[in-house]
Design an enzyme around this catalytic site. Structure first.
Site, PDB file in Angstrom:
ATOM      1  N   PRO A  93       0.812  -1.224   0.000  1.00 18.88           N
ATOM      2  CA  PRO A  93       0.000   0.000   0.000  1.00 18.88           C
ATOM      3  C   PRO A  93       0.846   1.276   0.000  1.00 18.88           C
ATOM      4  CG  PRO A  93      -0.277  -1.218   2.053  1.00 18.88           C
ATOM      5  CD  PRO A  93       0.465  -2.093   1.131  1.00 18.88           C
ATOM      6  N   CYS A  94       2.078   1.192   0.554  1.00 15.21           N
ATOM      7  CA  CYS A  94       2.956   2.362   0.519  1.00 15.21           C
ATOM      8  C   CYS A  94       3.313   2.685  -0.935  1.00 15.21           C
ATOM      9  CB  CYS A  94       4.251   2.109   1.280  1.00 15.21           C
ATOM     10  SG  CYS A  94       4.027   1.634   2.980  1.00 15.21           S
ATOM     11  N   ARG A  95       3.573   1.616  -1.692  1.00 10.85           N
ATOM     12  CA  ARG A  95       3.950   1.829  -3.094  1.00 10.85           C
ATOM     13  C   ARG A  95       2.792   2.441  -3.869  1.00 10.85           C
ATOM     14  NH1 ARG A  95       6.482  -3.473  -2.511  1.00 10.85           N
ATOM     15  NH2 ARG A  95       4.747  -4.465  -3.565  1.00 10.85           N
TER      16      ARG A  95
END
Lengths: 173, 555
Positions: free
Chosen positions: A76-78
């Site tokens: 999800p960070c990406r």
């Protein structure tokens, strides 16, 4: 005699109640829970950026700061990174700063990622201490800090483009 | 109301509500009890327990709730069951930090793990409800003890030698001596007995026609002293809730790595981890025969250094001041101002770095070599005439489909399956040429390199690989420990008092020219009967042991 006994009973029971209250308070209250909340002052820290500069959070007083905790290993960070880059390009001249705190990864990993995604905001290299200071769980976590250095919002998990453009308006100077 | 009317004894003494035996003469209070012939219930000297009061406010009601031994036993059972369930699966603090507990419990133990985690059982011993149960048990201990020890103390302090005949004859040990048995006046028998009992170190209370000999009364306080110890012990357990009084974490450190100690400004370094085995030749035969392949560890040792951070604590280069060095072995932790670091686990031979060779893909000509670290790889390497720079590094790589384009990603920070993409610049490729290096997944890296049309190969052999050992230390703080020891010590004193001594009492009363002899002890009735037989035979009255046998003969 009887009233004496009553006083002793009341005293012993109130000691028990006090200890019980302290135990519960310890478990449930804000003070004992070290997690930050909106409205709290954002704790200051000093970290090095990916390009070797030393920055402190307090350097950005007067600006709206998006403090994002992330890692290249976190899906999800990406997915949320492009939205941050877009917002940064749009508002960096209007007093917005984005500080992306990386969770204890090798410089080579982070640099590759930054190049791949074309990120231009400062990437802060944390050995885990700042994440500990902010009690970060889960990844990503985003804190919106207003120009006075107070936490305006805390977003657990990823943010999308639409939500971000609204959130930014809350902290713009 | 009937109870209150009946509490006045025939001897004229006014007893409080709930009294079983008259405080003064020992006669049973209740009428049906007066008619019975069974041995008397001597618990708490037949005194009224303090919670059995006639009028009850809320405080009194709460007090009587906690005063009940039955309730206390239920609480102990609940705590026992909770503690047992808390050991079914590992508790959260037993893991290295940073894992996702919910995911761990679900992945490892399935639906049961999910239930265990969600109900909070994975953190039983630090939970609020467990603390409250301990606190309730503590309260119950205090109140049960107070309610019993105060009446007991009063009863034992104002004991009388003269008792109601029923009281004496309904003791488990009792006998009646007629004038014919005595062959002397009852008074001279009593005087002689007083002297003999004193020789046996009994304390004697003497009234005109009555005698009470008593020994070992202090053993009656044993259970209450034991309770005081237990209460201190429980309070110590609750003290652990104060922040900073109790810490229990796992820290994994590679050799030559410095990591921060969670929640403190300390850092700890693992200089070297040593694992030694016994030389099989020196082992005794018994150990050798069990399995000749077996290796027996001799030493697990971490050479540790503890530092304190004096500045820039959050940066990648904190300023550290060395505090103490210690070789940590099993049962010999590093200690520093209440902090302890125990040797708990280790991992040998983890992939650390590799010396790789840069070569031409087709000719195999080697241009040079460089060291590639999987934890802290540099970003630029000079190899002969060539410049190698890291474009991307995926410590735990995987190929993810991003629409139709395969993309390399990393699953974690741990170099389980490292992959580098390098850009090689040099005489053969002035603009730079990309090459992939993924030593643990040759087929995929070869395939990708073919697609890239890489001119170079980067490779290392097993001989070029460097491994590193890591240690796991258990970081503990236990400030309440002295209180646990004090509590346990006091509790032990109480147990010894109660177990190794007995409270023995002998009542001798003269009634109508006969001697009534009754005796009571909380244990070892045989010893007490022996005392009576011995002393009495010394004053010329032989009482056969059988005559004092447990049982009741009421005339």
């Amino acid at each position: 005699m009887l009233s004496n006994q009553k006083i002793i009973r009341a005293a012993i029971l109130s000691v028990a109640v006090l200890i019980a209250a302290y135990t519960l308070w310890n478990n449930f209250s804000n003070q004992a829970d070290p997690r930050l909340r909106s409205g709290d002052e954002a704790p200051d820290f000093t970290l090095q950026t990916l390009d070797g500069q030393t920055v402190s959070l307090s350097d950005y007083r007067g600006k709206g700061v998006i403090l994002n905790f992330w890692g290249t290993f976190c899906l999800p960070c990406r997915t949320e990174m492009p939205a941050f880059q877009q917002q940064y390009e749009l508002n960096k001249d209007n007093g917005l700063e984005i500080l992306a705190v990386n969770m204890d990864e090798a410089e080579a990993s982070v640099q590759g990622f930054v190049n791949q995604y074309g990120l231009t905001f400062p990437i802060l290299m944390d050995k885990g201490r700042v994440a500990e200071l902010y009690r970060i769980d889960p990844l990503p976590t985003t804190m919106l800090i207003n120009p006075d250095g107070q936490i305006e919002r805390i977003i657990l998990g990823p943010v999308d483009e639409k939500a971000l453009s609204y959130l930014v308006t809350l902290i713009m100077p | 109301m009937a109870l209150i009317e009946n509490t006045k004894c025939d001897c004229g003494h006014n007893n409080p509500v709930g009294t079983v035996l008259c405080e003064s003469c020992g006669k049973p209070i209740l009428e049906q009890d007066q008619q019975a012939t069974s041995p008397l219930d001597m618990r708490y000297e037949g005194m009224s327990r303090r919670s059995q009061l006639a009028d009850k406010t809320i405080i009194d009601q709460v007090w009587s709730f906690f005063s009940s031994v039955k309730i206390a036993i239920y609480m102990i059972i609940i705590i026992l069951i909770a503690s047992a369930i808390g050991t079914v699966l590992p508790q959260e603090n037993q893991f290295l930090p940073g894992i996702n507990y919910e995911k761990f419990y679900i992945d490892t133990y399935g639906w049961f793990g999910k239930l265990y985690y969600e109900s909070g059982l994975s953190n039983t011993f630090n939970s609020w409800w467990f603390s409250l149960l301990l606190l309730m048990l503590g309260t119950s201990l205090v109140i049960c003890s107070l309610d019993r020890v105060i009446p007991l103390h009063k009863a034992l302090k104002k004991q009388r030698a003269k008792k109601n005949p029923q009281f004496i004859l309904r003791q488990k040990i009792q006998t009646t001596l007629e004038e014919a048995d005595l062959r002397q006046s009852p008074e001279s028998y009593m005087n002689a007995m007083e002297e003999q009992l004193k020789k046996k170190r009994y304390q004697v209370i003497r009234e005109k026609d009555a005698l009470l000999a008593e020994k070992g009364r202090f053993s009656r306080w044993g259970p209450y002293i034991n309770h005081i110890g237990l209460i201190i012990f429980l309070l110590a357990a609750l003290l652990r809730n104060i922040p900073g009084w109790y810490e229990d974490h796992m820290i994994r450190i590679m050799e030559n790595e410095i990591v921060s100690v969670p929640g403190t400004s300390y850092f700890i370094e693992n200089e070297k981890f040593t694992l030694e085995f016994y030389d099989p030749a020196t082992l005794p035969d018994a150990l050798k025969q069990e399995g000749s392949e077996r290796v027996t560890p001799k030493l697990y040792q971490t050479d540790a250094i503890l530092y304190e951070c004096t500045g820039d604590c959050y940066t990648t280069t904190p300023q550290l001041k060395e505090l103490i060095r210690h070789p940590i072995t099993v049962n010999d932790p590093l200690r520093y101002e209440g902090l302890k670091f125990f040797q708990i686990d280790f991992e040998l031979g983890k992939l650390k770095s590799v010396d790789v060779k840069l070569a031409h893909e087709e000719t195999g000509q080697v241009f040079g070599q460089f060291n590639l670290d999987f934890y802290e790889p540099g970003t630029e390497f000079s190899v002969g005439e060539y410049q190698v720079s890291v474009v991307q590094y995926f410590p735990d790589f995987e190929i993810e489909m991003n629409g139709d384009t395969p993309t390399l990603i990393t699953k974690s920070r741990v170099p389980n399956n490292p992959a580098f993409t390098f850009k090689v610049t040099g005489p053969l490729s002035p603009k730079g040429d990309v090459v992939l290096y993924a030593p643990l997944n040759k087929p995929i890296s070869d395939k990708i390199n073919d697609t890239l049309g890489a001119q170079y190969s980067i490779a290392g052999t097993m001989q070029d690989v460097h491994f590193v050992n890591s240690t796991t230390l258990n970081y503990r703080v236990e400030k309440a420990l002295p209180f646990f020891f004090v509590g346990a010590f006091i509790s032990m004193i109480g147990l010894v008092m109660g177990f190794y001594w007995q409270h023995r009492r002998i009542w001798i009363n003269e009634v109508d020219g006969k001697i009534l002899l009754g005796a009571h002890t909380n244990k070892n009735g045989f010893g007490l009967r022996q005392d009576i037989v011995d002393t009495s035979s010394k004053v010329g009255v032989v009482i056969p042991m059988e005559q004092l046998k447990d049982g009741v003969k009421v005339k």
